[in-house]
Design an enzyme around this catalytic site. Structure first.
Site, PDB file in Angstrom:
ATOM      1  N   ASP A  91      -0.244   5.107   1.110  1.00 41.04           N
ATOM      2  CA  ASP A  91      -0.503   6.015   2.234  1.00 41.04           C
ATOM      3  C   ASP A  91      -0.421   5.268   3.559  1.00 41.04           C
ATOM      4  O   ASP A  91      -1.081   4.245   3.751  1.00 41.04           O
ATOM      5  CB  ASP A  91      -1.894   6.642   2.094  1.00 41.04           C
ATOM      6  CG  ASP A  91      -1.917   7.790   1.105  1.00 41.04           C
ATOM      7  OD1 ASP A  91      -1.171   8.760   1.324  1.00 41.04           O
ATOM      8  OD2 ASP A  91      -2.674   7.715   0.123  1.00 41.04           O
ATOM      9  N   ASP A 114       0.865  -1.172   0.000  1.00 40.26           N
ATOM     10  CA  ASP A 114       0.000   0.000   0.000  1.00 40.26           C
ATOM     11  C   ASP A 114       0.912   1.236   0.000  1.00 40.26           C
ATOM     12  O   ASP A 114       2.132   1.120   0.188  1.00 40.26           O
ATOM     13  CB  ASP A 114      -0.893  -0.034   1.245  1.00 40.26           C
ATOM     14  CG  ASP A 114      -1.753   1.198   1.389  1.00 40.26           C
ATOM     15  OD1 ASP A 114      -2.403   1.589   0.400  1.00 40.26           O
ATOM     16  OD2 ASP A 114      -1.763   1.781   2.492  1.00 40.26           O
TER      17      ASP A 114
END
Length: 225
Positions: free
Chosen positions: A14, A12
């Site tokens: 953020d 991922d």
């Protein structure tokens, strides 16, 4: 060391490559404030963190048209990029891990619910572009996280298999997406606690990548015994 067939690492962006959630929180408060919303950490973690913008807009501004929701959230993302541009730093230990993975020819992808413009800004800001062969954004998919499609797409692009791969996430929705695709997931406690990450399905939870258990778990999945 020999790689397992179909090994891969999927990250991922953020809260996983960098600690960006406080900046998102500030941007959402500016955008949703006129609608009477005051978003604290608890609300952010429950209703925003890891969700696609369409779902966020449906929750916070349901009275707006779909077109207006998109305009508002596009404005929020532009504000985020403005705020984050001068404070992009990788999580501790990340760059060492990426370099280790590259030295072992382990394919890597970034998988995000964020717009591609945000993904590009962060990945280029931490100088990690060369490590990722693919960047999968919700912009390009029919379903975002928590649906497993983003991670299934990442596996497909890497020619990887879930059993020999590891995902890295910081949110409940992201963990649901990765584990739903069958991938062992490491949770980064940048937004919610380690216990909450484990409760959501993370095999291991850690503040950052310097924890030796991170590399131990990766080796157990991607390297042949």
């Amino acid at each position: 060391m020999t790689l397992n067939l179909g090994a891969g690492l999927l990250f991922d962006i953020d809260g996983t490559l960098m600690e960006s959630d406080p900046i998102h929180l500030a941007a959402f408060n500016q955008v949703f404030g006129p609608y009477g919303h005051v978003i604290d950490h608890e609300i952010y973690a429950k209703h925003i963190q890891g969700f696609a913008n369409e779902a966020i807009a449906a929750h916070f501004i349901p009275g707006e048209s779909l077109e207006r929701r998109k305009q508002i959230l596009d404005g929020k993302e532009a504000l985020f990029r403005e705020l984050v541009a001068t404070s992009i730093e990788p999580l501790a230990g990340l760059m060492d891990l990426l370099e280790w993975a590259r030295s072992h020819a382990i394919p890597m992808a970034a998988v995000t619910n964020a717009p591609m413009a945000n993904a590009d800004l962060i990945i280029d800001g931490i100088k990690a572009r060369s490590y990722f062969s693919h960047i999968i954004s919700a912009d390009d998919l029919a379903q975002g996280k928590p649906h497993p499609l983003p991670y299934l797409t990442g596996l497909s692009h890497l020619n990887a298999v879930a059993a020999n791969s590891v995902a890295f996430e910081d949110s409940r929705t992201g963990i649901a997406s990765a584990t739903g695709a069958g991938i062992t997931t490491i949770g980064l406690a940048t937004g919610i606690s380690e216990s909450e990450l484990r409760k959501a399905g993370a095999t291991l939870a850690t503040p950052d990548y310097t924890n030796p258990a991170v590399l131990d778990l990766i080796k157990s999945k991607v390297l042949a015994a």
